[in-house]
Design a protein around this motif. Structure first.
Motif, PDB file in Angstrom:
ATOM      1  N   VAL A  84       0.832  -1.204   0.000  1.00  0.00           N
ATOM      2  CA  VAL A  84       0.000   0.000   0.000  1.00  0.00           C
ATOM      3  C   VAL A  84       0.870   1.261   0.000  1.00  0.00           C
ATOM      4  N   ILE A  85       1.875   1.285   0.855  1.00  0.00           N
ATOM      5  CA  ILE A  85       2.748   2.461   0.952  1.00  0.00           C
ATOM      6  C   ILE A  85       3.493   2.703  -0.351  1.00  0.00           C
ATOM      7  N   PHE A  86       4.070   1.647  -0.939  1.00  0.00           N
ATOM      8  CA  PHE A  86       4.844   1.815  -2.169  1.00  0.00           C
ATOM      9  C   PHE A  86       3.952   2.141  -3.363  1.00  0.00           C
ATOM     10  N   SER A  87       2.712   1.657  -3.376  1.00  0.00           N
ATOM     11  CA  SER A  87       1.789   2.015  -4.461  1.00  0.00           C
ATOM     12  C   SER A  87       1.454   3.499  -4.414  1.00  0.00           C
ATOM     13  N   ILE A  88       1.209   4.005  -3.213  1.00  0.00           N
ATOM     14  CA  ILE A  88       0.902   5.423  -3.061  1.00  0.00           C
ATOM     15  C   ILE A  88       2.131   6.276  -3.394  1.00  0.00           C
ATOM     16  N   CYS A  89       3.300   5.881  -2.896  1.00  0.00           N
ATOM     17  CA  CYS A  89       4.531   6.617  -3.210  1.00  0.00           C
ATOM     18  C   CYS A  89       4.791   6.626  -4.712  1.00  0.00           C
ATOM     19  N   GLY A  90       4.601   5.483  -5.348  1.00  0.00           N
ATOM     20  CA  GLY A  90       4.804   5.395  -6.796  1.00  0.00           C
ATOM     21  C   GLY A  90       3.857   6.293  -7.560  1.00  0.00           C
ATOM     22  N   ALA A  91       2.597   6.327  -7.133  1.00  0.00           N
ATOM     23  CA  ALA A  91       1.616   7.175  -7.808  1.00  0.00           C
ATOM     24  C   ALA A  91       1.960   8.650  -7.653  1.00  0.00           C
ATOM     25  N   VAL A  92       2.356   9.045  -6.452  1.00  0.00           N
ATOM     26  CA  VAL A  92       2.684  10.452  -6.199  1.00  0.00           C
ATOM     27  C   VAL A  92       3.931  10.865  -6.978  1.00  0.00           C
ATOM     28  N   LYS A  93       4.975  10.045  -6.919  1.00  0.00           N
ATOM     29  CA  LYS A  93       6.230  10.388  -7.606  1.00  0.00           C
ATOM     30  C   LYS A  93       6.037  10.456  -9.118  1.00  0.00           C
ATOM     31  N   THR A  94       5.365   9.457  -9.696  1.00  0.00           N
ATOM     32  CA  THR A  94       5.218   9.426 -11.152  1.00  0.00           C
ATOM     33  C   THR A  94       4.228  10.470 -11.652  1.00  0.00           C
ATOM     34  N   ALA A  95       3.233  10.807 -10.850  1.00  0.00           N
ATOM     35  CA  ALA A  95       2.307  11.875 -11.253  1.00  0.00           C
ATOM     36  C   ALA A  95       3.039  13.198 -11.355  1.00  0.00           C
ATOM     37  N   GLY A  96       4.110  13.342 -10.598  1.00  0.00           N
ATOM     38  CA  GLY A  96       4.931  14.549 -10.661  1.00  0.00           C
ATOM     39  C   GLY A  96       5.931  14.529 -11.808  1.00  0.00           C
ATOM     40  N   GLY A  97       5.921  13.463 -12.603  1.00  0.00           N
ATOM     41  CA  GLY A  97       6.802  13.387 -13.761  1.00  0.00           C
ATOM     42  C   GLY A  97       8.125  12.700 -13.515  1.00  0.00           C
ATOM     43  N   GLU A  98       8.301  12.127 -12.341  1.00  0.00           N
ATOM     44  CA  GLU A  98       9.551  11.453 -11.996  1.00  0.00           C
ATOM     45  C   GLU A  98       9.362   9.945 -12.133  1.00  0.00           C
ATOM     46  N   ARG A  99      10.296   9.275 -12.775  1.00  0.00           N
ATOM     47  CA  ARG A  99      10.232   7.816 -12.857  1.00  0.00           C
ATOM     48  C   ARG A  99      10.739   7.251 -11.533  1.00  0.00           C
ATOM     49  N   TRP A 100       9.956   6.340 -10.938  1.00  0.00           N
ATOM     50  CA  TRP A 100      10.288   5.806  -9.617  1.00  0.00           C
ATOM     51  C   TRP A 100      10.209   4.299  -9.643  1.00  0.00           C
ATOM     52  N   ARG A 101      11.153   3.661  -9.009  1.00  0.00           N
ATOM     53  CA  ARG A 101      11.159   2.211  -8.902  1.00  0.00           C
ATOM     54  C   ARG A 101      11.085   1.833  -7.425  1.00  0.00           C
TER      55      ARG A 101
END
Length: 109
Positions: A84-101
């Motif tokens: 849950v935490i990593f899904s939310i972090c991934g959504a927030v980071k990528t919505a800002g235009g940053e590729r996140w793994r």
């Protein structure tokens, strides 16, 4: 036109991360299959989401098997919380235009 295809579509990748909360594999697979031919950063971001879904499915399966020796009763909720935490972090980071793994992801695709 090729520059538009190569640009990073953070919104699509963010939707894919959020969809892992509903379906860990099915919805991200559908999004990836539809958009994989475009190439570029968006395809790589969607591939990261797929690797994330596959990796955490494996971790949850192993953790569920570990319930036989009782440690799975501790590890399964922890993996679920991390999911849950990593899904939310991934959504927030990528919505800002940053590729996140996400952490602990196997590079399978």
């Amino acid at each position: 036109m090729h520059e538009e295809q190569r640009s990073f579509d953070g919104t699509l990748v963010a939707v894919s991360y959020i969809s892992t909360l509903v379906s860990l594999l099915i919805i991200p697979i559908l999004i990836w299959v539809i958009k994989r031919d475009e190439g570029g950063e968006t395809e790589q971001g969607l591939r990261d989401v797929m690797n994330y879904g596959i990796s955490y499915s494996i971790y949850l399966a192993i953790s569920s098997l570990l319930m036989i020796v009782l440690i799975g009763f501790v590890t399964t909720p922890l993996i679920g919380l991390a999911l849950v935490i990593f899904s939310i972090c991934g959504a927030v980071k990528t919505a800002g235009g940053e590729r996140w793994r996400p952490p602990f992801v196997l590079n399978l695709l």
